[in-house]
Scaffold this active site. Structure first.
Site, PDB file in Angstrom:
ATOM      1  N   ARG A 192      -9.196 -51.990 -77.734  1.00 46.98           N
ATOM      2  CA  ARG A 192      -7.904 -52.579 -78.109  1.00 46.98           C
ATOM      3  C   ARG A 192      -7.276 -53.260 -76.900  1.00 46.98           C
ATOM      4  NH1 ARG A 192      -4.259 -48.620 -78.943  1.00 46.98           N
ATOM      5  NH2 ARG A 192      -5.577 -46.898 -78.289  1.00 46.98           N
ATOM      6  N   ASP A 219     -14.979 -40.078 -73.396  1.00 49.32           N
ATOM      7  CA  ASP A 219     -13.666 -39.889 -72.787  1.00 49.32           C
ATOM      8  C   ASP A 219     -13.793 -40.090 -71.275  1.00 49.32           C
ATOM      9  OD1 ASP A 219     -11.349 -38.919 -71.668  1.00 49.32           O
ATOM     10  OD2 ASP A 219     -11.341 -37.028 -72.785  1.00 49.32           O
ATOM     11  N   VAL A 220     -13.162 -41.139 -70.753  1.00 50.86           N
ATOM     12  CA  VAL A 220     -13.322 -41.457 -69.323  1.00 50.86           C
ATOM     13  C   VAL A 220     -12.773 -40.368 -68.399  1.00 50.86           C
ATOM     14  CG1 VAL A 220     -13.377 -43.982 -69.608  1.00 50.86           C
ATOM     15  CG2 VAL A 220     -11.168 -42.823 -69.255  1.00 50.86           C
ATOM     16  N   SER A 248      -1.367 -51.571 -62.171  1.00 50.26           N
ATOM     17  CA  SER A 248      -0.114 -51.877 -62.867  1.00 50.26           C
ATOM     18  C   SER A 248       0.983 -52.156 -61.840  1.00 50.26           C
ATOM     19  CB  SER A 248       0.299 -50.679 -63.723  1.00 50.26           C
ATOM     20  OG  SER A 248       1.629 -50.838 -64.177  1.00 50.26           O
ATOM     21  N   TYR A 287       2.207 -41.920 -63.937  1.00 46.95           N
ATOM     22  CA  TYR A 287       1.496 -43.210 -64.101  1.00 46.95           C
ATOM     23  C   TYR A 287       1.520 -44.007 -62.792  1.00 46.95           C
ATOM     24  CZ  TYR A 287       0.402 -47.620 -66.625  1.00 46.95           C
ATOM     25  OH  TYR A 287      -0.156 -48.804 -67.085  1.00 46.95           O
ATOM     26  N   LYS A 293      -1.800 -45.161 -60.768  1.00 40.66           N
ATOM     27  CA  LYS A 293      -2.106 -46.571 -60.518  1.00 40.66           C
ATOM     28  C   LYS A 293      -2.029 -46.897 -59.023  1.00 40.66           C
ATOM     29  CE  LYS A 293      -2.721 -47.865 -64.856  1.00 40.66           C
ATOM     30  NZ  LYS A 293      -4.068 -48.188 -65.351  1.00 40.66           N
TER      31      LYS A 293
HETATM   32  P1  NAP Z   1      -3.829 -49.871 -75.193  1.00 42.40           P
HETATM   33  O1  NAP Z   1      -3.598 -51.068 -76.055  1.00 42.40           O
HETATM   34  O2  NAP Z   1      -3.071 -48.613 -75.467  1.00 42.40           O
HETATM   35  O3  NAP Z   1      -5.399 -49.565 -75.211  1.00 42.40           O
HETATM   36  C1  NAP Z   1      -5.873 -48.476 -74.466  1.00 42.40           C
HETATM   37  C2  NAP Z   1      -7.377 -48.488 -74.488  1.00 42.40           C
HETATM   38  O4  NAP Z   1      -7.848 -47.413 -73.652  1.00 42.40           O
HETATM   39  C3  NAP Z   1      -7.967 -48.238 -75.861  1.00 42.40           C
HETATM   40  O5  NAP Z   1      -9.165 -48.971 -75.957  1.00 42.40           O
HETATM   41  C4  NAP Z   1      -8.258 -46.739 -75.853  1.00 42.40           C
HETATM   42  O6  NAP Z   1      -9.311 -46.340 -76.719  1.00 42.40           O
HETATM   43  C5  NAP Z   1      -8.698 -46.569 -74.412  1.00 42.40           C
HETATM   44  N1  NAP Z   1      -8.577 -45.197 -73.920  1.00 42.40           N
HETATM   45  C6  NAP Z   1      -7.451 -44.464 -73.768  1.00 42.40           C
HETATM   46  N2  NAP Z   1      -7.750 -43.246 -73.271  1.00 42.40           N
HETATM   47  C7  NAP Z   1      -9.108 -43.229 -73.120  1.00 42.40           C
HETATM   48  C8  NAP Z   1     -10.030 -42.258 -72.666  1.00 42.40           C
HETATM   49  N3  NAP Z   1      -9.617 -41.049 -72.256  1.00 42.40           N
HETATM   50  N4  NAP Z   1     -11.347 -42.563 -72.661  1.00 42.40           N
HETATM   51  C9  NAP Z   1     -11.783 -43.777 -73.076  1.00 42.40           C
HETATM   52  N5  NAP Z   1     -10.946 -44.746 -73.520  1.00 42.40           N
HETATM   53  C10 NAP Z   1      -9.633 -44.462 -73.538  1.00 42.40           C
HETATM   54  O7  NAP Z   1      -3.546 -50.195 -73.660  1.00 42.40           O
HETATM   55  P2  NAP Z   1      -3.436 -51.601 -72.883  1.00 42.40           P
HETATM   56  O8  NAP Z   1      -2.032 -51.996 -72.864  1.00 42.40           O
HETATM   57  O9  NAP Z   1      -4.471 -52.538 -73.349  1.00 42.40           O
HETATM   58  O10 NAP Z   1      -3.779 -51.091 -71.418  1.00 42.40           O
HETATM   59  C11 NAP Z   1      -5.045 -51.283 -70.811  1.00 42.40           C
HETATM   60  C12 NAP Z   1      -4.907 -50.966 -69.326  1.00 42.40           C
HETATM   61  O11 NAP Z   1      -3.943 -51.832 -68.758  1.00 42.40           O
HETATM   62  C13 NAP Z   1      -4.424 -49.544 -69.039  1.00 42.40           C
HETATM   63  O12 NAP Z   1      -5.075 -49.046 -67.900  1.00 42.40           O
HETATM   64  C14 NAP Z   1      -2.949 -49.732 -68.765  1.00 42.40           C
HETATM   65  O13 NAP Z   1      -2.463 -48.708 -67.948  1.00 42.40           O
HETATM   66  C15 NAP Z   1      -2.975 -51.077 -68.074  1.00 42.40           C
HETATM   67  N6  NAP Z   1      -1.688 -51.780 -68.106  1.00 42.40           N
HETATM   68  C16 NAP Z   1      -1.108 -52.129 -69.295  1.00 42.40           C
HETATM   69  C17 NAP Z   1       0.111 -52.792 -69.279  1.00 42.40           C
HETATM   70  C18 NAP Z   1       0.825 -53.231 -70.538  1.00 42.40           C
HETATM   71  O14 NAP Z   1       1.978 -53.653 -70.444  1.00 42.40           O
HETATM   72  N7  NAP Z   1       0.195 -53.170 -71.698  1.00 42.40           N
HETATM   73  C19 NAP Z   1       0.726 -53.085 -68.061  1.00 42.40           C
HETATM   74  C20 NAP Z   1       0.113 -52.710 -66.888  1.00 42.40           C
HETATM   75  C21 NAP Z   1      -1.104 -52.069 -66.928  1.00 42.40           C
HETATM   76  P3  NAP Z   1      -9.026 -45.940 -78.296  1.00 42.40           P
HETATM   77  O15 NAP Z   1      -8.830 -47.236 -79.009  1.00 42.40           O
HETATM   78  O16 NAP Z   1     -10.279 -45.241 -78.704  1.00 42.40           O
HETATM   79  O17 NAP Z   1      -7.806 -45.077 -78.291  1.00 42.40           O
END
Ligand code: NAP
Length: 241
Positions: free
Chosen positions: A10, A58-59, A139, A152, A156
């Site tokens: 996702r 699970d990572v 992040s 968090y 990060k």
């Molecule tokens: P997201 O839409 O919530 O998607 C999270 C993804 O991580 C999903 O594919 C989920 O798998 C997977 N995941 C979660 N826990 C896991 C685990 N223990 N083992 C394997 N897979 C796991 O998040 P996102 O916004 O795309 O974020 C992606 C990255 O960007 C993260 O590291 C987040 O901290 C970073 N980030 C995001 C933002 C933001 O504003 N969105 C900003 C800064 C940094 P499932 O689908 O199976 O649950």
């Protein structure tokens, strides 16, 4: 050519998977539980003219990561994963005074310890082939710290420091290690945040899109980014530099 994207089912991970597929990589899509969305990402990679496979684990679980990656390598004796995007992450926000130990630990395990769990088993093959690209999804929170995110921000921030350390260890092996630090990006993770209010503080006056993050990751993963290593590149619409 294989790339592994953790959390590829996702959000940002999906956009990154698609980008790497467009670049010609077969994408190994890791995720934790959402089979339907992971399958969708795989279909998108196929529609882009490449291919891929799902690798569910699970990572935050060291043994699970080692087993899954070990099995993948056994199944692909003539290949190796040359691009690794450590992207999987969660947040469990609360002010420190109310934060449960479990929420602190879980965020550290998922967002930081996963860096060890997934990177460690992939390093030997990269070193042997004298080529690799490692990109860690950090992040803004890890650069400046955000209230409500001691867990968090710590994870990060640690990831950014580990990026710099590992880059110095393996630069001579022609492996680059970089971090990307997004601000607010429109994914499931930011659901519930007050976008209208938060965007007032963002010079670009909007949240970012996953594809914008994927474009940067794609560049860092490319051959053209051959002399960039140990960097943490902010991508936040001007919110913080
Ligand atoms: P997201 O839409 O919530 O998607 C999270 C993804 O991580 C999903 O594919 C989920 O798998 C997977 N995941 C979660 N826990 C896991 C685990 N223990 N083992 C394997 N897979 C796991 O998040 P996102 O916004 O795309 O974020 C992606 C990255 O960007 C993260 O590291 C987040 O901290 C970073 N980030 C995001 C933002 C933001 O504003 N969105 C900003 C800064 C940094 P499932 O689908 O199976 O649950």
């Amino acid at each position: 050519m294989y790339a592994l994207v953790t959390g590829g089912s996702r959000g940002i991970g999906r956009a990154v998977s698609l980008k790497l597929a467009q670049m010609g990589y077969k994408v190994v899509i890791n995720y934790q539980s959402n089979d339907i969305e992971a399958q969708k990402t795989l279909e998108m990679c196929r529609d882009a003219g490449s291919d891929g496979e799902l690798l569910k684990f699970d990572v935050s679980d060291s043994a699970a990561a080692t087993n899954a990656i070990g099995q993948w390598q056994k199944d692909h004796p003539n290949d190796y994963i040359e691009v690794l995007v450590n992207n999987a992450g969660i947040r469990k926000d609360n002010l420190m005074i109310w934060m449960e130990q479990e929420d602190f630990d879980r965020v550290l395990r998922t967002n930081l310890f996963s860096f060890y769990n997934v990177t460690h088993p992939l390093l030997q093959p990269m070193i042997r082939h004298k080529y690799g690209r490692i990109i860690n999804m950090a992040s803004l929170s890890g650069q400046k710290g955000l209230p409500g995110q001691c867990n968090y921000s710590a994870a990060k921030g640690g990831l950014i420091a580990a990026t710099k350390a590992l880059a110095q260890e393996i630069g001579r092996k022609n492996i680059t290690v970089n971090a990307v630090a997004p601000g607010f990006v429109r994914t499931d993770m930011v659901e519930g945040l007050d976008e209208a209010e938060l965007k007032k503080a963002i010079p670009m006056n909007r949240f970012g899109e996953p594809e914008e993050i994927a474009a940067l990751v794609g560049f860092l993963a490319s051959k053209e980014a051959s002399y960039i290593t140990g960097e943490c590149i902010a991508i936040n619409g001007g919110l913080y530099s």
